[in-house]
Design a protein around this motif. Sequence first.
Motif, mmCIF file in Angstrom:
data_model
loop_
_atom_site.group_PDB
_atom_site.id
_atom_site.type_symbol
_atom_site.label_atom_id
_atom_site.label_comp_id
_atom_site.label_asym_id
_atom_site.label_seq_id
_atom_site.Cartn_x
_atom_site.Cartn_y
_atom_site.Cartn_z
ATOM 1 N N PRO A 188 -0.244 7.416 -2.373
ATOM 2 C CA PRO A 188 -1.049 7.656 -3.574
ATOM 3 C C PRO A 188 -0.295 8.449 -4.647
ATOM 4 N N LYS A 236 -7.160 -0.255 -2.972
ATOM 5 C CA LYS A 236 -8.375 -0.814 -3.576
ATOM 6 C C LYS A 236 -8.015 -2.137 -4.249
ATOM 7 N N ARG A 241 0.851 -1.186 0.000
ATOM 8 C CA ARG A 241 0.000 0.000 0.000
ATOM 9 C C ARG A 241 0.888 1.237 0.000
ATOM 10 N N GLY A 278 -13.232 6.601 -8.793
ATOM 11 C CA GLY A 278 -11.802 6.870 -8.670
ATOM 12 C C GLY A 278 -11.126 6.914 -10.020
ATOM 13 N N PHE A 316 -4.115 3.280 -3.275
ATOM 14 C CA PHE A 316 -5.306 3.576 -2.486
ATOM 15 C C PHE A 316 -5.877 2.344 -1.789
ATOM 16 N N PHE A 329 -10.045 7.870 -1.731
ATOM 17 C CA PHE A 329 -10.137 6.763 -0.764
ATOM 18 C C PHE A 329 -11.585 6.361 -0.512
ATOM 19 N N ASN A 330 -12.495 7.360 -0.578
ATOM 20 C CA ASN A 330 -13.901 7.082 -0.279
ATOM 21 C C ASN A 330 -14.735 6.816 -1.525
ATOM 22 N N ASN A 376 -7.056 12.592 -1.844
ATOM 23 C CA ASN A 376 -7.617 12.083 -0.589
ATOM 24 C C ASN A 376 -9.065 11.642 -0.732
#
Length: 273
Positions: free
Chosen positions: A113, A229, A110, A204, A227, A197-198, A194
């Motif tokens: 980003p 994912k 990870r 994305g 991110f 991420f959500n 940022n």
Amino acid sequence: MKTEKSNKKSIISVKKSCFDLALTLDCGQAFRWAPTGENEWHGVAYSRPLTLRQTEDEIIFIGTNDEDFENIWKPYFDLERDYEILCRRFEADGNLKKAVSECCGIRLLRQEPWEALCSFIISANNNIPRIKGIIDRLCRLLGEHLGGDDYAFPSPEKIIEAGVEGLAPIRAGFRAKYIVDAACKVASGEVDLNSIFNMTLDEGRDELIKIKGVGEKVAQCALLYGFGKVDAFPVDVWVKRIMSELYPEGLPECTNGVRGIAQQYLFHWRRTR
DNA sequence: TGCCAGGATGATG
DNA sequence: CATCATCATGGC
């Protein structure tokens, strides 16, 4: 994954379980780690230098502390995920079973980003050794000096300051203008890293491809490696071959939810044979 | 020398 | 929607 911390000299070790340094650090997901000796690697992430050593049954973290281990390296090396169970799942598929038998030990990193995004912009129509070289020169040129031979990954602001001409020494070719465009859009907030991420994968992806030089593949790589994912699915030349030859009907069920991790096993397995 | 490498883009059919 | 030339560079 059990963790044993020693109080002396900020040396931390984790029990080696589905964790191989060479496989994890040199399988084409990150480009800033290099071997420094027998079963020893050194690199920088999140502006922290780190040396790792691999023994029979454990991975030793050298040059860090408890706080960074918890906040940085634990998520970085995906230590909370049970790869034993994951590999069992993958073994339900014949092809993945072969990949797991040879590549068990790869953990999905990870990464930061911004660094992941830039790295895979640079990866466009490029090969891994040269990607490493370009990123190394970029960090030496514009990254903060962290002491010794270690440099942080440069901020968007530093890259904007340099401009396309200033990036000439890193020899990124046509990708230099894409790096600068990414820096501009990230620094201005036009692309808000940022908030990704959500977001869902599609959201994305749509956010990231606003950047010149970022298409479907680079966006999926950034989502996967930058991110967290793990269901993002980058398709490069190798994975394209795998998909057409092994999975013309699509990926098997056992990869659901973690397609990106399965992709990493398949990618490395196929690339190294 | 020619070909390839963790692609994207814009033009064309 | 599929295919194609172009983008620049180093390694082999």
